[in-house]
Enzyme design. Structure first.
Site, PDB file in Angstrom:
ATOM      1  N   GLU A 175      -2.662   7.885 -24.551  1.00 50.68           N
ATOM      2  CA  GLU A 175      -2.828   6.474 -24.898  1.00 50.68           C
ATOM      3  C   GLU A 175      -2.299   5.541 -23.809  1.00 50.68           C
ATOM      4  OE1 GLU A 175      -1.275   3.128 -28.087  1.00 50.68           O
ATOM      5  OE2 GLU A 175      -0.915   5.250 -28.527  1.00 50.68           O
ATOM      6  N   ARG A 202      11.674  -1.427 -25.010  1.00 54.36           N
ATOM      7  CA  ARG A 202      11.675  -0.645 -26.246  1.00 54.36           C
ATOM      8  C   ARG A 202      12.758   0.425 -26.160  1.00 54.36           C
ATOM      9  NH1 ARG A 202       5.124   0.084 -27.151  1.00 54.36           N
ATOM     10  NH2 ARG A 202       4.690  -2.128 -27.433  1.00 54.36           N
ATOM     11  N   ARG A 237       2.873   3.187 -17.162  1.00 53.23           N
ATOM     12  CA  ARG A 237       2.027   4.237 -17.742  1.00 53.23           C
ATOM     13  C   ARG A 237       0.691   4.338 -17.032  1.00 53.23           C
ATOM     14  NH1 ARG A 237       1.739   5.304 -24.172  1.00 53.23           N
ATOM     15  NH2 ARG A 237       3.976   5.553 -23.711  1.00 53.23           N
ATOM     16  N   ARG A 267       6.993   7.458 -20.754  1.00 48.27           N
ATOM     17  CA  ARG A 267       7.710   6.823 -21.861  1.00 48.27           C
ATOM     18  C   ARG A 267       9.051   6.322 -21.347  1.00 48.27           C
ATOM     19  NH1 ARG A 267       6.592   7.063 -27.104  1.00 48.27           N
ATOM     20  NH2 ARG A 267       5.195   8.836 -26.795  1.00 48.27           N
ATOM     21  N   SER A 269      -4.035  -0.303 -26.787  1.00 48.70           N
ATOM     22  CA  SER A 269      -4.175  -0.366 -28.238  1.00 48.70           C
ATOM     23  C   SER A 269      -4.743  -1.730 -28.610  1.00 48.70           C
ATOM     24  CB  SER A 269      -2.805  -0.161 -28.900  1.00 48.70           C
ATOM     25  OG  SER A 269      -2.887  -0.314 -30.300  1.00 48.70           O
TER      26      SER A 269
END
Length: 416
Positions: free
Chosen positions: A342, A253, A382, A268, A345
């Site tokens: 987070e 990403r 993460r 991130r 998801s």
């Protein structure tokens, strides 16, 4: 892609969903274009029928050649008009968001999410706690300087016990969901545009996606893309459903627009590795709701096995993506951030991806668009942030969670 018949019959529900998701799309223009496109199609069909009749007369030696020529010219004009209407209609349709589940709360961002439950108690430290980056650098678990010289910002290399810990937690997650009946898959991560459109990432997430322009290909941000796209343009038998996949892949990403946001450490980054759960099931809200909570339960079971405190929240409308009908976020406690952040998801898409990817199944004489769902089983690095920070010791070592020790050759503590 949204069901056009639903937009025709219940435009207000679609408008409410767009407003709630903060999506700007002109539903009234779409409905008008749909009407124009249908009228143009009817007109074109009428012209073609007339031309066929006239052509038979000409072929039988009758008159009408001039009329046939005029009809041919008129048909070409009508075809262009139809293509123009249909092209604009398809563009608008690609921007229409899915409707929302009734329980989704109204809101703008994650501060408006509705907390459902918590598991575990955040640890109280009797020594000065350190963040994951300081711990991992000190223990030789990560290298930043070298990779950032040749790969740029947010690059990293997991080294030694850091690499082993990532492999351990990914394998643990994979083994957990495979034991629940999921089929492991290592899908392609370089895909054509249609795969990203079919799963709903395009056109909206282009700026987040790395492109390989020489080949007109893209790097995926989740194996969900490949897992769903494997069945695009296919008609499944009803007996095949549900299909449950566990995809293992690197993910990419660009993190466009996130300069300075979460820039310290490994929370991130541009490249990460994920085990993703994907389900393709019957077009039945009861069935897909059951699958949704099964996926969510798998993610929670993995975190509970790791003994990591976490909470589950129902995402508000502004946090629910274009194709999502329902989304839960799972947030894991991260001591250095002094908050839940987070890590997972879980999303129900209804037939949004099924329509865009043209995934159908036979039920009797009918061909029905399938429902799809997805949920993170685990994403690294993460998850390493949470593991290292929650399992740190006063002497700077890190205890290996018990469930990961078999994957770490019995190692119990990471030390210098």
């Amino acid at each position: 892609m949204m069901n056009l018949e639903l937009i025709r019959t219940n435009p207000d529900a679609v408008k409410r969903a767009a407003a709630a998701k903060r999506v700007s799309v002109d539903i009234d223009e779409l409905i008008e274009l749909d009407q124009k496109s249908r009228r143009a199609t009817e007109h074109l069909d009428g012209l073609r029928h007339t031309l066929k009749t006239v052509s038979r007369q000409v072929g039988a030696g009758g008159e009408g050649r001039e009329q046939a020529k005029a009809l041919g010219d008129e048909i070409r004009v009508a075809e262009l008009e139809q293509r123009n209407h249909r092209g604009r209609l398809d563009t608008l349709l690609s921007q229409v968001p899915n409707i929302l589940a009734p329980e989704v709360p109204e809101g703008d961002d994650d501060s408006d999410n509705l907390e459902i439950r918590r598991w575990g108690t955040p640890r109280s430290f009797d020594f000065p706690k350190r963040d994951h980056l300081e711990l991992m650098l000190d223990l030789g678990m990560v290298n930043l300087d070298g990779p950032r010289q040749f790969a740029g910002a947010r690059s990293y290399a997991l080294t030694g016990p850091g690499a082993m810990l990532e492999l351990a937690v990914l394998r643990y997650a994979m083994d957990t969901v495979v034991a629940k009946g999921f089929t492991p898959v290592i899908p392609p991560v370089i895909v054509r545009e249609q795969a990203l459109f079919g799963t709903g990432f395009f056109p909206g997430s282009r700026e987040e996606t790395y492109q390989l322009p020489a080949d007109d290909l893209y790097l995926v941000g989740t194996s969900e893309v490949g897992l769903v796209a494997m069945h695009s343009d296919s008609i499944l038998s009803e007996e095949q459903l549900p299909i449950r996949y566990a995809g293992w892949s690197p993910c990419f990403r660009r993190e466009a627009g996130s300069a300075g946001r979460d820039s310290r450490g490994l929370y991130r980054v541009h490249q990460f590795t994920k085990v993703e759960q994907v389900v393709i099931c019957h077009n039945d809200p009861v069935v897909s709701e059951r699958e949704h909570y099964g996926l969510l339960g798998n993610a929670e079971a993995i975190l509970q096995g790791l003994d990591l405190p976490h909470r589950v929240a129902l995402a508000c409308s502004g946090e629910t993506g274009l194709g999502q009908y329902r989304k839960h976020e799972v947030e894991t406690w991260m001591p250095s951030r002094d908050s839940y952040s987070e890590t997972h998801s879980c999303s129900t898409m209804l037939d949004f991806q099924g329509r865009r990817s043209r995934i159908r199944y036979r039920s009797g004489k009918d061909k029905i668009f399938a429902h799809t769902l997805n949920n993170t089983a685990v994403a690294s690095p993460r998850i390493l942030v949470a593991i290292v920070e929650n399992y740190q010791n006063a002497d700077g070592t890190v205890t290996v969670p018990e469930v990961l020790r078999p994957y770490m050759y019995g190692l119990e503590v990471i030390s210098k």
